[in-house]
Design a protein around this motif. Structure first.
Motif, mmCIF file in Angstrom:
data_model
loop_
_atom_site.group_PDB
_atom_site.id
_atom_site.type_symbol
_atom_site.label_atom_id
_atom_site.label_comp_id
_atom_site.label_asym_id
_atom_site.label_seq_id
_atom_site.Cartn_x
_atom_site.Cartn_y
_atom_site.Cartn_z
ATOM 1 N N TYR A 252 -0.875 -0.869 -4.363
ATOM 2 C CA TYR A 252 -0.646 0.509 -3.948
ATOM 3 C C TYR A 252 -1.939 1.316 -4.015
ATOM 4 O O TYR A 252 -2.269 2.072 -3.094
ATOM 5 N N MET A 253 -2.678 1.169 -5.097
ATOM 6 C CA MET A 253 -3.887 1.962 -5.297
ATOM 7 C C MET A 253 -5.089 1.382 -4.554
ATOM 8 O O MET A 253 -5.929 2.119 -4.043
ATOM 9 N N GLY A 254 -5.163 0.045 -4.471
ATOM 10 C CA GLY A 254 -6.340 -0.580 -3.878
ATOM 11 C C GLY A 254 -6.008 -1.505 -2.734
ATOM 12 O O GLY A 254 -5.446 -1.114 -1.718
ATOM 13 N N ASN A 255 -6.338 -2.786 -2.927
ATOM 14 C CA ASN A 255 -6.102 -3.777 -1.869
ATOM 15 C C ASN A 255 -5.554 -5.054 -2.491
ATOM 16 O O ASN A 255 -5.004 -5.019 -3.589
ATOM 17 N N ASN B 252 13.487 0.837 5.838
ATOM 18 C CA ASN B 252 13.419 2.291 5.722
ATOM 19 C C ASN B 252 12.075 2.898 6.112
ATOM 20 O O ASN B 252 11.934 4.125 6.110
ATOM 21 N N ILE B 253 11.083 2.073 6.406
ATOM 22 C CA ILE B 253 9.824 2.593 6.936
ATOM 23 C C ILE B 253 9.976 2.790 8.443
ATOM 24 O O ILE B 253 10.361 1.849 9.148
ATOM 25 N N PRO B 254 9.706 3.963 8.967
ATOM 26 C CA PRO B 254 9.812 4.175 10.418
ATOM 27 C C PRO B 254 8.900 3.207 11.178
ATOM 28 O O PRO B 254 7.702 3.152 10.923
ATOM 29 N N GLY B 255 9.470 2.441 12.070
ATOM 30 C CA GLY B 255 8.674 1.464 12.806
ATOM 31 C C GLY B 255 8.608 0.116 12.132
ATOM 32 O O GLY B 255 8.068 -0.840 12.705
ATOM 33 N N GLY B 256 9.103 0.024 10.894
ATOM 34 C CA GLY B 256 9.201 -1.261 10.208
ATOM 35 C C GLY B 256 7.883 -1.993 10.061
ATOM 36 O O GLY B 256 6.853 -1.425 9.651
ATOM 37 N N TRP B 257 7.901 -3.260 10.433
ATOM 38 C CA TRP B 257 6.754 -4.148 10.222
ATOM 39 C C TRP B 257 5.519 -3.666 10.980
ATOM 40 O O TRP B 257 4.398 -3.737 10.464
ATOM 41 N N ASP B 258 5.686 -3.174 12.204
ATOM 42 C CA ASP B 258 4.538 -2.723 12.999
ATOM 43 C C ASP B 258 3.821 -1.568 12.318
ATOM 44 O O ASP B 258 2.583 -1.544 12.261
ATOM 45 N N THR B 259 4.581 -0.610 11.811
ATOM 46 C CA THR B 259 3.971 0.507 11.083
ATOM 47 C C THR B 259 3.263 0.018 9.831
ATOM 48 O O THR B 259 2.153 0.464 9.501
ATOM 49 N N PHE B 260 3.901 -0.897 9.120
ATOM 50 C CA PHE B 260 3.305 -1.463 7.905
ATOM 51 C C PHE B 260 1.945 -2.092 8.199
ATOM 52 O O PHE B 260 0.959 -1.814 7.507
ATOM 53 N N GLY C 72 -1.496 -0.313 7.031
ATOM 54 C CA GLY C 72 -2.175 -1.158 6.054
ATOM 55 C C GLY C 72 -3.579 -1.537 6.483
ATOM 56 O O GLY C 72 -4.533 -1.493 5.694
ATOM 57 N N GLN C 73 -3.739 -1.894 7.746
ATOM 58 C CA GLN C 73 -5.059 -2.249 8.260
ATOM 59 C C GLN C 73 -5.992 -1.050 8.283
ATOM 60 O O GLN C 73 -7.166 -1.152 7.901
ATOM 61 N N GLU C 74 -5.479 0.098 8.728
ATOM 62 C CA GLU C 74 -6.309 1.304 8.783
ATOM 63 C C GLU C 74 -6.793 1.726 7.398
ATOM 64 O O GLU C 74 -7.883 2.281 7.254
ATOM 65 N N SER C 75 -5.990 1.440 6.369
ATOM 66 C CA SER C 75 -6.333 1.838 4.998
ATOM 67 C C SER C 75 -7.052 0.740 4.225
ATOM 68 O O SER C 75 -7.351 0.923 3.035
ATOM 69 N N GLY C 76 -7.308 -0.415 4.866
ATOM 70 C CA GLY C 76 -8.004 -1.511 4.198
ATOM 71 C C GLY C 76 -7.202 -2.179 3.111
ATOM 72 O O GLY C 76 -7.759 -2.752 2.165
ATOM 73 N N LYS C 77 -5.872 -2.132 3.216
ATOM 74 C CA LYS C 77 -5.013 -2.640 2.152
ATOM 75 C C LYS C 77 -4.978 -4.169 2.078
ATOM 76 O O LYS C 77 -4.622 -4.721 1.041
ATOM 77 N N PHE C 78 -5.325 -4.853 3.140
ATOM 78 C CA PHE C 78 -5.203 -6.313 3.152
ATOM 79 C C PHE C 78 -6.509 -7.032 2.784
ATOM 80 O O PHE C 78 -6.585 -8.252 2.843
ATOM 81 N N LEU D 260 2.426 -8.000 -4.149
ATOM 82 C CA LEU D 260 1.389 -7.208 -3.484
ATOM 83 C C LEU D 260 1.937 -6.576 -2.209
ATOM 84 O O LEU D 260 1.579 -5.443 -1.857
ATOM 85 N N LEU D 261 2.797 -7.306 -1.526
ATOM 86 C CA LEU D 261 3.436 -6.773 -0.330
ATOM 87 C C LEU D 261 4.263 -5.537 -0.678
ATOM 88 O O LEU D 261 4.253 -4.527 0.048
ATOM 89 N N ILE D 262 4.978 -5.589 -1.811
ATOM 90 C CA ILE D 262 5.756 -4.431 -2.255
ATOM 91 C C ILE D 262 4.840 -3.230 -2.480
ATOM 92 O O ILE D 262 5.139 -2.099 -2.058
ATOM 93 N N GLY D 263 3.701 -3.452 -3.140
ATOM 94 C CA GLY D 263 2.770 -2.348 -3.402
ATOM 95 C C GLY D 263 2.267 -1.704 -2.128
ATOM 96 O O GLY D 263 2.200 -0.471 -2.017
ATOM 97 N N THR D 264 1.910 -2.524 -1.144
ATOM 98 C CA THR D 264 1.424 -1.986 0.129
ATOM 99 C C THR D 264 2.553 -1.317 0.904
ATOM 100 O O THR D 264 2.361 -0.274 1.546
ATOM 101 N N LEU D 265 3.746 -1.897 0.860
ATOM 102 C CA LEU D 265 4.900 -1.268 1.498
ATOM 103 C C LEU D 265 5.198 0.100 0.871
ATOM 104 O O LEU D 265 5.546 1.062 1.581
ATOM 105 N N LEU D 266 5.079 0.200 -0.434
ATOM 106 C CA LEU D 266 5.271 1.489 -1.101
ATOM 107 C C LEU D 266 4.246 2.508 -0.614
ATOM 108 O O LEU D 266 4.572 3.682 -0.375
ATOM 109 N N TYR D 267 2.995 2.067 -0.459
ATOM 110 C CA TYR D 267 1.947 2.963 0.031
ATOM 111 C C TYR D 267 2.296 3.475 1.429
ATOM 112 O O TYR D 267 2.233 4.684 1.697
ATOM 113 N N VAL D 268 2.681 2.559 2.315
ATOM 114 C CA VAL D 268 3.026 2.947 3.683
ATOM 115 C C VAL D 268 4.271 3.833 3.684
ATOM 116 O O VAL D 268 4.346 4.828 4.428
#
Length: 491
Positions: A67-70, A198-206, A210-216, A283-291
């Protein structure tokens, strides 16, 4: 939490206690308590090894880190296949040949009694610290979610685990570990699916956010040694996992408890490899929480500051999940913590019984005396662990102190084991010299800065402490044996 959440949680807790206690009638000898008479199927041992890898801290720290980093910490998991293959090829056959409930019988055979006492004492100190730390941090998390009293949570968890682990021995530990592994994986999957829906756009938004924020990102691929780069984390993970597989009683006891050499190897391999996709899921949960909180949710301001990322997942569990799911997630967090603590109770009691009681006080004991010693050892470890956890309530800096002292408690364990396993021409003088050199390096790199408040004086990241100390122990032990041990019998 709603009524159904409480019902689900306490049903799980009581069910685990009853399952573990049901093995009491089969737990009437020291062999049954420590190895289960070597009658476990490979899949149960596999899940038990996996559950030993995962604690409630992993369940919360990995999402918080993502959530905080990558995904830099995922590199640690990528080192597991290398360590697992080495374990299957060398470590598992070695301990199966020694055929002792204790991992440290091998070191006495190799270097003498001092090595067995030194490493087993270090192991017991780390286990008391580990039990206390997990109980404390689990209590903090559950307190955040339920507002229960922290000492109550510590005592509830510690006593619950003690009841079934002392009544059922390793049979209770391994079978409850298998159930708890399924529960914690199920809880993680529930969160992943709920967030994606529950994320608008689901996987595509994630993926886009995530890529724009450098999460991966897996971290920098540079060669600097003062930061957790990809290479630093990879080599650190390799050494930590070699220590787990090679000298940690929690793992070695499961090799010996397996029904055959082949099954022991399978369990060691797949128990470790299973952690890779599960850690990726955390880690996927953390990034999903961020998104999720970037696109459709809102966090209170007190969770947006630095150092608060570990609290985001518990907040989500309480505030966002529907009734019933919260209870399942609380059970999952407890499952991760209880599996680790029960393993420490049983393995620590096994070491006390095998390496001290049986070795020095009662080489020929009756069944009743053996079981009494194992029960008392388990109870002592649980009480000490709960005392450590309770002490941490008012002394928050004790967390940093304990983790720093862990470097001394476990210092030299892996290096000494590797020296014994792979260096054929080694003397006791060489082994002692190596351990002393390694401990001095550990104190300089990791402990001295803590007590002098001077920070990182060496310019090296703390992850490299185990790497450098283990390497130094092996090299010094080998070279001293070659050049200064000519008149000593080689072991």
């Amino acid at each position: 939490m709603t009524t159904i959440d409480y019902v689900l949680f306490f049903t799980y807790l009581i069910g685990i206690i009853l399952l573990g206690a049901s093995f009491y009638s089969k737990n009437k000898s020291s062999d049954a308590f420590t190895t289960g008479n070597q009658k476990f199927p490979a899949w149960a041992v596999t899940l038990s090894i996996f559950a030993t890898f995962v604690s409630s801290i992993s369940y919360l720290a990995l999402p918080g880190s993502a959530y905080m980093g990558n995904w830099n910490v995922f590199v640690f998991s990528l080192s597991l296949p290398i360590a697992a293959l080495i374990a299957v090829r060398y470590f598992v056959p070695l301990y199966r040949r020694v055929n002792s409930p204790s991992a440290y019988t091998f070191l006495e055979n190799r270097f003498g009694l001092w090595a067995r006492i030194y490493v087993s004492a270090c192991y017991l100190l780390t286990q008391v610290m580990r039990i206390g730390t997990i109980l404390y941090l689990l209590a903090i998390t559950v307190h955040t979610i339920t507002d229960w009293n922290i000492p109550f949570i510590i005592l509830l968890t510690g006593i619950s685990v003690l009841i079934y682990s002392i009544m059922g021995g390793i049979q209770a530990v391994i079978w409850t570990d298998a159930i708890q592994a399924i529960v914690l994986i199920g809880g993680a999957l529930i969160c992943i699916v709920y967030l994606l829906v529950n994320i608008p756009g689901g996987w595509d938004t994630f993926v886009t956010v995530g890529q724009e924020s450098g999460k991966f990102s897996l971290g920098s691929y540079g060669l600097e040694l003062d930061a957790p780069t990809f290479w630093v984390v990879l080599i650190y993970g390799l050494f930590i996992n070699l220590q787990n597989y090679g000298i940690d009683q929690n793992y070695v006891q499961r090799y010996v408890a397996s029904s055959s050499d082949k099954n022991a190897g399978k369990s060691a391999l797949w128990g470790g490899l299973l952690y890779i996709p599960v850690s990726l899921g955390f880690l996927l949960i953390g990034t999903l929480l961020y998104v999720y909180y970037q696109t459709s949710g809102s966090l209170p301001t007190d969770l947006m500051g630095e150092g608060q990322s570990d609290k985001v997942f518990p907040y989500f569990i309480v505030q966002e999940l529907p009734a019933g799911m919260t209870g399942i997630l609380i059970a999952s967090i407890f499952a991760a913590g209880m599996s680790t603590v029960s393993t420490s109770f049983n393995s620590g009691a096994t070491v006390i019984y095998t390496d001290y009681y049986k070795r020095f006080f009662a080489k020929e004991t009756g069944k009743d005396h053996s079981m009494r010693a194992l029960y008392v050892a388990s109870a002592v470890l649980s009480v000490l662990g709960m005392i450590v956890a309770l002490a941490m309530i008012n002394v928050k800096s004790a967390l940093d102190a304990w983790w720093s002292l862990a470097s001394i408690f476990s210092g030299g364990m892996l290096g000494l084991f590797l020296l014994g396993a792979f260096a054929r021409r080694t003397t006791q003088v060489g082994a002692i010299a190596g351990v002393v050199a390694g401990l001095l390096l550990i104190v300089y790199l990791n402990v001295l800065p803590f007590f002098t408040d001077s920070g990182e004086t060496s310019g090296l990241h703390s992850y490299l402490t185990i790497v450098l100390s283990t390497t130094l122990i092996f090299l010094v032990g080998f070279l001293v044996s070659i050049f200064f041990g000519k008149n000593e019998k080689r072991v």
